[in-house]
Design a protein around this motif. Structure first.
Motif, PDB file in Angstrom:
ATOM      1  N   TYR A 186       0.769  -1.062  -0.068  1.00  0.00           N
ATOM      2  CA  TYR A 186       0.019  -0.262  -0.099  1.00  0.00           C
ATOM      3  C   TYR A 186       0.865   1.412  -0.069  1.00  0.00           C
ATOM      4  O   TYR A 186       1.847   1.252  -0.317  1.00  0.00           O
ATOM      5  CB  TYR A 186      -0.787  -0.080   1.253  1.00  0.00           C
ATOM      6  CG  TYR A 186      -2.082   0.918   1.125  1.00  0.00           C
ATOM      7  CD1 TYR A 186      -3.222   0.726   0.359  1.00  0.00           C
ATOM      8  CD2 TYR A 186      -2.338   1.889   2.194  1.00  0.00           C
ATOM      9  CE1 TYR A 186      -3.951   1.710   0.173  1.00  0.00           C
ATOM     10  CE2 TYR A 186      -3.285   2.660   2.245  1.00  0.00           C
ATOM     11  CZ  TYR A 186      -4.157   2.605   1.299  1.00  0.00           C
ATOM     12  OH  TYR A 186      -5.317   3.554   1.163  1.00  0.00           O
ATOM     13  N   TYR A 187       0.517   2.242   0.470  1.00  0.00           N
ATOM     14  CA  TYR A 187       1.232   3.541   0.729  1.00  0.00           C
ATOM     15  C   TYR A 187       1.782   3.805   1.984  1.00  0.00           C
ATOM     16  O   TYR A 187       1.208   3.199   3.036  1.00  0.00           O
ATOM     17  CB  TYR A 187       0.124   4.729   0.353  1.00  0.00           C
ATOM     18  CG  TYR A 187      -0.346   4.703  -1.116  1.00  0.00           C
ATOM     19  CD1 TYR A 187       0.370   5.138  -2.240  1.00  0.00           C
ATOM     20  CD2 TYR A 187      -1.714   4.015  -1.224  1.00  0.00           C
ATOM     21  CE1 TYR A 187       0.036   5.156  -3.450  1.00  0.00           C
ATOM     22  CE2 TYR A 187      -2.127   4.199  -2.535  1.00  0.00           C
ATOM     23  CZ  TYR A 187      -1.444   4.720  -3.535  1.00  0.00           C
ATOM     24  OH  TYR A 187      -1.885   4.575  -4.866  1.00  0.00           O
ATOM     25  N   ASN A 188       2.748   4.959   2.293  1.00  0.00           N
ATOM     26  CA  ASN A 188       3.185   5.342   3.389  1.00  0.00           C
ATOM     27  C   ASN A 188       1.894   6.355   3.849  1.00  0.00           C
ATOM     28  O   ASN A 188       0.804   6.258   3.219  1.00  0.00           O
ATOM     29  CB  ASN A 188       4.218   6.216   3.296  1.00  0.00           C
ATOM     30  CG  ASN A 188       4.232   7.273   2.427  1.00  0.00           C
ATOM     31  OD1 ASN A 188       3.285   7.658   1.886  1.00  0.00           O
ATOM     32  ND2 ASN A 188       5.358   8.059   2.347  1.00  0.00           N
ATOM     33  N   CYS A 216       0.857   9.085   1.118  1.00  0.00           N
ATOM     34  CA  CYS A 216       0.587   8.586  -0.305  1.00  0.00           C
ATOM     35  C   CYS A 216       1.773   9.212  -0.907  1.00  0.00           C
ATOM     36  O   CYS A 216       1.487   9.422  -2.341  1.00  0.00           O
ATOM     37  CB  CYS A 216      -0.636   8.916  -0.772  1.00  0.00           C
ATOM     38  SG  CYS A 216      -2.044   8.202  -0.024  1.00  0.00           S
ATOM     39  N   THR A 217       2.910   9.351  -0.712  1.00  0.00           N
ATOM     40  CA  THR A 217       4.020   9.927  -1.537  1.00  0.00           C
ATOM     41  C   THR A 217       4.806   8.725  -1.813  1.00  0.00           C
ATOM     42  O   THR A 217       5.929   9.070  -2.746  1.00  0.00           O
ATOM     43  CB  THR A 217       4.800  11.040  -0.653  1.00  0.00           C
ATOM     44  OG1 THR A 217       5.223  10.653   0.487  1.00  0.00           O
ATOM     45  CG2 THR A 217       3.703  12.204  -0.630  1.00  0.00           C
ATOM     46  N   LEU A 219       5.583   4.099  -1.620  1.00  0.00           N
ATOM     47  CA  LEU A 219       4.779   2.667  -1.207  1.00  0.00           C
ATOM     48  C   LEU A 219       5.467   2.220  -0.047  1.00  0.00           C
ATOM     49  O   LEU A 219       6.495   2.634   0.399  1.00  0.00           O
ATOM     50  CB  LEU A 219       5.025   1.781  -2.489  1.00  0.00           C
ATOM     51  CG  LEU A 219       4.305   2.464  -3.607  1.00  0.00           C
ATOM     52  CD1 LEU A 219       4.694   1.557  -4.876  1.00  0.00           C
ATOM     53  CD2 LEU A 219       2.816   2.480  -3.719  1.00  0.00           C
ATOM     54  N   ASN A 220       4.727   1.466   0.552  1.00  0.00           N
ATOM     55  CA  ASN A 220       5.230   0.771   1.863  1.00  0.00           C
ATOM     56  C   ASN A 220       6.034  -0.429   1.749  1.00  0.00           C
ATOM     57  O   ASN A 220       6.179  -1.438   2.572  1.00  0.00           O
ATOM     58  CB  ASN A 220       3.980   0.503   2.736  1.00  0.00           C
ATOM     59  CG  ASN A 220       3.255  -0.502   2.256  1.00  0.00           C
ATOM     60  OD1 ASN A 220       3.219  -1.120   1.394  1.00  0.00           O
ATOM     61  ND2 ASN A 220       2.112  -0.758   3.395  1.00  0.00           N
ATOM     62  N   THR A 245       1.008   3.989  -7.795  1.00  0.00           N
ATOM     63  CA  THR A 245       0.110   2.728  -7.550  1.00  0.00           C
ATOM     64  C   THR A 245       0.699   1.612  -6.902  1.00  0.00           C
ATOM     65  O   THR A 245       1.880   1.394  -7.584  1.00  0.00           O
ATOM     66  CB  THR A 245      -0.868   2.581  -8.683  1.00  0.00           C
ATOM     67  OG1 THR A 245       0.049   1.828  -9.733  1.00  0.00           O
ATOM     68  CG2 THR A 245      -1.538   3.631  -9.110  1.00  0.00           C
ATOM     69  N   PRO A 246       0.233   0.710  -6.094  1.00  0.00           N
ATOM     70  CA  PRO A 246       0.786  -0.448  -5.930  1.00  0.00           C
ATOM     71  C   PRO A 246       0.814  -1.621  -6.785  1.00  0.00           C
ATOM     72  O   PRO A 246       1.990  -2.332  -6.871  1.00  0.00           O
ATOM     73  CB  PRO A 246      -0.135  -1.017  -4.557  1.00  0.00           C
ATOM     74  CG  PRO A 246      -0.681   0.277  -4.083  1.00  0.00           C
ATOM     75  CD  PRO A 246      -1.099   0.753  -5.340  1.00  0.00           C
TER      76      PRO A 246
END
Length: 339
Positions: A79-81, A84-85, A87-88, A195-196
């Protein structure tokens, strides 16, 4: 998610009797129970995780492929951090066997790292696998190249794909939660560019939806449906339907088939949407409504209406788009964009 109605099921299908015409005509998701029960990989999965891994390793040609790795803290959800800047997770490279080894090393962990090999073309990295693990698209005149998805308890956040899709569960179990295309606004899509997995994903965590932040998601739930696929089951997902996919076992393997409904000279619509955002979205409201009427007339209405009153030889782009007209339109658009 709990409480959603089940996706309609169909029994008795076999890889050699794929009901594509019926599926496309109905235009709704359908579970094809047991269609792949005779696959070699499915039979290996019934014997155990080790046997399924050994079966896959037997086809690995050692090709280095990208896969996703995330620390235990992401809980299996690429997903995101927070803002949203970024990805995790990170993208690494290795062979299919290496990914399987890493998954195997954490089979007993209550919170394992996330390993996810996504959308790998089967023929390129697992040559020969299709011989005993395939659906017969060729009988319908379609040359469809299947992809394989290998991981542990991975969550693919709710997203859509442009092509039609048949997803075949081969190892483990996967829960699918689906929403029709018209629910896009109620699913709160995330960024388009970062996007993931290539498509915008819903910002809603389906495991714990925050209805204070995403109140319209309650309306999406009124239209949602769900199913759990066992090894050998498949799910038909029509074009543009949103789907959230959760791997439920320590090892999950899925084979999917994407195919389009249009000839090769008809391009994907996403660039047209970007162009419309660029050229139309920020115009005054009166102009936008005028252009909405134009799009309804020329694009979203009856495909024969706009040219019906013209002689056939004068219709040009108002007639059904053939390969020659597609080349002309492409050349015209490139010329205009390059001005």
């Amino acid at each position: 998610m709990q409480g959603l109605p089940p996706i309609r099921e169909r029994f008795g299908c076999t890889p050699g009797q794929l009901p594509l015409d019926e599926l496309l005509a109905a235009g709704e998701p359908v579970v094809l129970r047991g269609i792949g029960r005779g696959w070699g990989l499915v039979e290996a999965a019934h014997e155990g995780v080790a046997e399924a891994m050994a079966y896959l390793r037997g086809f690995d040609n050692g090709r280095q492929v990208p896969y996703s790795y995330g620390p235990p803290e992401i809980g299996g959800r690429p997903y995101y951090n927070e803002d949203c800047t970024a990805l995790n997770f990170e993208v690494r490279r290795g062979s299919v066997s290496q990914v399987l080894d890493e998954v195997a090393a954490h089979l007993g962990d209550p919170r394992p790292p996330t390993y996810y090999l996504a959308s790998l073309l089967v023929d390129e990295s697992l040559p020969g696998l299709r011989a005993g693990n395939d659906l017969d698209f060729a009988a319908h005149g379609l040359q469809v190249r299947p992809s394989i998805w290998i991981g542990n308890r991975v969550i693919a956040s709710c997203h859509h794909d442009v092509p039609n899709n048949i997803a075949c569960c081969a190892v483990g179990r996967r829960r699918f939660t689906l929403f029709p295309p018209g629910q896009v606004a109620n699913l709160y899509p995330g960024p388009l560019e970062l996007t993931p997995g290539g498509q915008a994903v819903s910002m809603v965590d389906l495991a714990a939806p925050d209805l204070a932040r995403f109140p319209r998601f309650a309306q999406a739930l009124e239209h949602g449906m769900t199913t759990v696929l066992e090894p050998g089951d498949a799910l038909f997902i029509p074009s543009m339907w949103w789907h959230h996919v959760q791997g439920l076992e320590p090892l999950n393997v899925l084979v999917n088939y994407w195919w389009g409904s249009m000839p090769a000279w008809i391009p994907a619509p996403m660039p047209a949407m970007y162009h419309a955002m660029w050229s139309l979205r920020d115009r005054p409201e009166a102009e936008k409504q005028a252009w909405r009427a134009m799009f309804d007339y020329y694009v979203f209405g009856d495909a024969t209406q706009a040219g019906a009153h013209l002689p056939p030889q004068a219709r040009q782009a108002l007639a059904p788009i053939d390969e020659d007209m597609a080349r002309q339109l492409r050349a015209m658009l490139i010329a205009r964009l390059n001005r």
